[in-house]
Scaffold this motif. Structure first.
Motif, short mmCIF file in Angstrom:
data_model
loop_
_atom_site.label_atom_id
_atom_site.label_comp_id
_atom_site.label_asym_id
_atom_site.label_seq_id
_atom_site.Cartn_x
_atom_site.Cartn_y
_atom_site.Cartn_z
N ILE A 195 22.10 -19.73 44.61
CA ILE A 195 21.80 -21.23 44.28
C ILE A 195 22.47 -21.64 42.86
CG2 ILE A 195 19.79 -21.42 45.62
CD1 ILE A 195 18.04 -21.07 42.97
N ALA A 196 23.04 -20.79 42.18
CA ALA A 196 23.83 -21.26 40.88
C ALA A 196 25.15 -21.92 41.39
CB ALA A 196 23.84 -19.87 39.97
N ASP A 197 25.72 -21.32 42.37
CA ASP A 197 26.78 -21.94 42.96
C ASP A 197 26.56 -23.11 44.06
OD1 ASP A 197 29.31 -22.23 44.03
OD2 ASP A 197 29.71 -20.24 44.96
N PRO A 198 27.31 -24.35 43.77
CA PRO A 198 26.95 -25.41 44.61
C PRO A 198 27.46 -24.92 46.19
CG PRO A 198 28.33 -26.25 42.60
CD PRO A 198 28.20 -24.56 42.67
N SER A 199 28.34 -24.23 46.37
CA SER A 199 28.70 -23.78 47.79
C SER A 199 27.42 -23.02 48.29
CB SER A 199 30.00 -22.94 47.97
OG SER A 199 29.95 -21.80 46.93
N GLY A 200 26.96 -22.17 47.79
CA GLY A 200 25.66 -21.38 48.07
C GLY A 200 24.54 -22.59 48.56
N VAL A 201 24.38 -23.39 47.69
CA VAL A 201 23.32 -24.24 48.01
C VAL A 201 23.91 -25.33 49.37
CG1 VAL A 201 22.45 -26.62 47.30
CG2 VAL A 201 22.57 -24.83 45.58
N LYS A 202 24.97 -25.47 49.43
CA LYS A 202 25.72 -26.03 50.85
C LYS A 202 25.22 -25.23 51.85
CE LYS A 202 29.90 -25.37 51.87
NZ LYS A 202 31.27 -25.44 51.89
N ARG A 203 25.43 -23.71 51.84
CA ARG A 203 25.38 -23.08 52.94
C ARG A 203 23.60 -23.12 53.28
NH1 ARG A 203 30.00 -20.68 50.58
NH2 ARG A 203 28.86 -19.65 49.15
N LEU A 204 22.77 -22.78 52.16
CA LEU A 204 21.55 -22.81 52.63
C LEU A 204 21.14 -24.14 53.12
CD1 LEU A 204 20.09 -21.24 49.16
CD2 LEU A 204 19.86 -20.22 51.47
N ASN A 205 21.66 -25.21 52.80
CA ASN A 205 21.44 -26.49 53.40
C ASN A 205 22.01 -26.53 54.91
OD1 ASN A 205 22.20 -29.41 54.31
ND2 ASN A 205 20.65 -29.81 52.60
N ASN A 214 23.37 -11.85 49.02
CA ASN A 214 23.15 -12.52 47.85
C ASN A 214 24.14 -13.62 47.22
OD1 ASN A 214 20.79 -11.02 48.14
ND2 ASN A 214 21.34 -9.43 46.57
N GLN A 215 25.47 -13.20 47.35
CA GLN A 215 26.52 -14.21 46.67
C GLN A 215 26.38 -15.28 47.43
OE1 GLN A 215 30.25 -11.93 46.84
NE2 GLN A 215 31.39 -14.13 46.53
N CYS A 216 26.51 -15.26 48.86
CA CYS A 216 26.63 -16.40 49.74
C CYS A 216 25.51 -17.38 49.66
CB CYS A 216 26.65 -15.71 51.27
SG CYS A 216 26.59 -16.94 52.43
N PHE A 217 24.26 -17.01 49.38
CA PHE A 217 23.38 -17.89 49.20
C PHE A 217 22.59 -18.10 47.63
CE2 PHE A 217 22.21 -16.54 53.63
CZ PHE A 217 22.58 -17.40 54.33
N HIS A 269 18.22 -9.34 52.29
CA HIS A 269 18.17 -10.38 51.43
C HIS A 269 16.88 -11.05 51.43
CE1 HIS A 269 19.11 -13.70 48.61
NE2 HIS A 269 18.80 -14.38 49.57
N ARG A 270 15.95 -11.22 50.49
CA ARG A 270 14.84 -12.03 50.79
C ARG A 270 14.82 -13.31 50.10
NH1 ARG A 270 10.04 -10.87 52.65
NH2 ARG A 270 7.97 -12.09 51.59
N PHE A 271 14.71 -14.22 50.69
CA PHE A 271 14.75 -15.78 50.16
C PHE A 271 13.94 -15.86 49.01
CE2 PHE A 271 16.82 -17.88 54.23
CZ PHE A 271 18.00 -17.81 53.74
N THR A 272 14.26 -16.58 48.09
CA THR A 272 13.38 -17.03 46.61
C THR A 272 12.92 -18.11 47.37
OG1 THR A 272 15.18 -18.21 45.65
CG2 THR A 272 14.90 -15.63 45.09
N HIS A 273 11.68 -18.55 46.51
CA HIS A 273 11.05 -19.96 46.81
C HIS A 273 12.09 -21.01 46.60
CE1 HIS A 273 9.98 -18.86 42.93
NE2 HIS A 273 10.30 -20.04 42.48
N GLU A 274 13.07 -20.67 45.52
CA GLU A 274 13.79 -21.83 45.52
C GLU A 274 15.11 -22.00 46.65
OE1 GLU A 274 12.76 -20.55 41.39
OE2 GLU A 274 13.44 -19.59 43.26
N GLN A 275 15.37 -20.93 47.19
CA GLN A 275 16.12 -21.14 48.44
C GLN A 275 15.46 -21.49 49.49
OE1 GLN A 275 17.17 -16.84 48.21
NE2 GLN A 275 19.19 -17.22 47.46
N ILE A 276 14.23 -21.13 49.74
CA ILE A 276 13.50 -21.81 51.03
C ILE A 276 13.29 -23.32 50.96
CG2 ILE A 276 11.05 -21.83 52.13
CD1 ILE A 276 10.99 -18.95 51.17
#
Length: 486
Positions: free
Chosen positions: A279-289, A274-277, A406-413
């Protein structure tokens, strides 16, 4: 003496030194026990003495004997030994040495190992006249790698400075962590598909997908002999590890890789993922990308051993590494770095047979359908519900939830899909010369082959297959763009 030292005593040495001297004279003052453990091609023998109990002290000595037996067993397991075959216990005060050795012979045992410093101390405190060669046979057992140590440079390695070795518990047994005293940890890998893996890594580096840096060690180089000799020498007292290394390194080409401090996706708990991905953290957005880019890469090279979006398998989360680093202050929580691709390779589909052509057509159709579905999600409303996701992305969501809870949210997807589309664009724009130059670079890595291993491996990387997948990616993007949706 440190716990990592053990005493190794060859049975033939014991025969020549003790001959047939009975133990009953020595048994007047001590009680002799031997526990024999057979390990693959090695043997562990625990030798320890307890005082022969007098009439008034028999109960106390029996308790002491039980405690020592239990301690010896705990020492074996704490040292990481795994017990196979049979266990033999001798508890006779008058057991002659030749009878003891005869038991060893019947068990087809070749060596004895006295484990842990406590048992060695008991030997030293006892009458050593029957075992004069014990002290001459002390060997150092290779310690495991301390993974809190830093990653080391993969270049200019001094193999005489290796201080620890551990085998990876994952995979087919050809991956080892090697710690150098002065530099740190590197990864040594031996693989039957090394050419296909190196092509994949070079392509990942070109596309900006995080992966460990690497270099090759060839059988024609002095370093090859130095590394093999040192690793086998250091593990000679650990039968299981020694056999693993001997078998795995019986190949002409190895790869030294950068050690990434972190764990695979399935090794982290739900809270950490959850922490890794986040999306409130720019580095989390980077890892999802990065996750999305990695998925597109796998589709382009048919690397099915990771995320099962277009393949009908369970996937392999061990090939997705989440890098971590410690905080600047002692005790600070770890911070995630990048999402790394581990053990990538190109799996070409041959077009030389009718069956191969059919398989190729089906695969290209799968890639095309996957891209069309993904592009639609990329342009969908950000509040798209995961219940309406296409099959391929539903497999992604289920895969991540199964391995990490961890279940991806629609924003994470949506962020993952954006990374996937970015990688698709980059792949579609690669000119023919780039695909060919990577192949040429790989071919130039080996000047002298061994029984065609390198040539055959590289021949299985079919650039025409990769270009066909690229064509499907490009036409899918162009069609979607022509509709004004991209």
């Amino acid at each position: 003496m440190a716990d990592r030292w053990r005493c190794a005593l060859n049975v033939d040495d014991l025969l020549s030194s003790a001959e047939s001297t009975p133990l009953h004279e020595y048994a007047k003052t001590v009680h002799y026990n031997a526990a024999v453990y057979s390990f693959w091609h090695r043997t562990l023998v625990l030798l320890y003495w307890t005082p022969v109990p007098t009439t008034h002290d028999r109960h106390g000595s029996e308790q002491q004997s039980k405690q020592m037996t239990r301690s010896a067993s705990e020492c074996v397991h704490s040292a990481g030994w795994r017990v196979f075959h049979q266990e033999v216990r001798l508890k006779r005060d008058s057991t002659p040495v030749h009878d003891l050795l005869a038991t060893f012979r019947r068990c087809q045992l070749s060596s004895m190992y006295i484990a842990t410093s406590r048992l060695l101390q008991l030997l030293e405190e006892s009458n050593m006249s029957l075992f004069p060669k014990v002290k001459e046979c002390v060997v150092e057992v290779c310690p495991p790698v301390d993974f809190t140590r830093p990653a080391g440079s993969i270049h200019q390695l001094n193999w005489d400075k290796v201080c620890a070795i551990s085998a990876s518990p994952e995979g087919s047994g050809g991956v080892f962590f090697v710690d150098f005293q002065e530099s740190g940890i590197v990864v040594l890998k031996s693989s039957a598909t090394v050419a296909q893996e190196i092509y994949a890594v070079k392509l990942q580096q070109l596309l900006g997908i995080p992966c460990p840096d690497f270099r090759m060690i060839r059988f024609t180089e002095e370093e090859f002999t130095a590394a093999r000799t040192k690793l086998l020498e250091m593990t000679q007292s650990d039968g299981a590890l020694n056999i693993k290394i001997s078998r795995a390194l019986d190949r002409p080409f190895w790869v030294v890789m950068e050690y990434i401090s972190g764990k695979s996706l399935e090794e982290f708990g739900q809270k950490c993922v959850n922490q890794c991905f986040n999306i409130a953290d720019p580095s989390g957005v980077k890892r999802l990308n990065q996750f999305g880019r990695l998925i597109m890469f796998d589709a382009a090279v048919n690397n099915f051993d990771r995320v099962p979006v277009i393949w009908n398998n369970e996937g392999n989360a061990r090939n997705i590494m989440l890098g971590v680093e410690s905080g600047p202050e002692p005790g600070n929580e770890q911070r995630f770095t990048n999402l790394y691709a581990i053990d990538s390779r190109v799996v070409s589909i041959s077009l030389s047979t009718v069956a191969g052509k059919d398989n190729m057509a089906r695969y290209l159709n799968s890639v095309e359908c996957f891209l069309k579905e993904t592009l639609k999600v990329a342009q969908a409303d950000s509040a798209v519900c995961s219940n309406t996701l296409p099959i391929s992305l539903s497999r992604l969501v289920e895969f991540v939830e199964r391995v990490s809870l961890h279940r991806f949210t629609h924003e994470q997807i949506q962020i993952v899909v954006c990374g996937l589309v970015d990688a698709a664009r980059a792949l579609s724009e690669l000119p023919l010369t780039v695909w060919q130059s990577i192949w040429t670079d790989c071919a130039s890595l080996v000047k002298e082959d061994w029984s065609g291993v390198w040539v055959d491996g590289l021949a299985s990387v079919d650039v025409n297959f990769l270009l066909e997948v690229q064509r499907v990616v490009r036409t899918s993007l162009e069609a979607f763009q022509a509709e004004g949706q991209l």
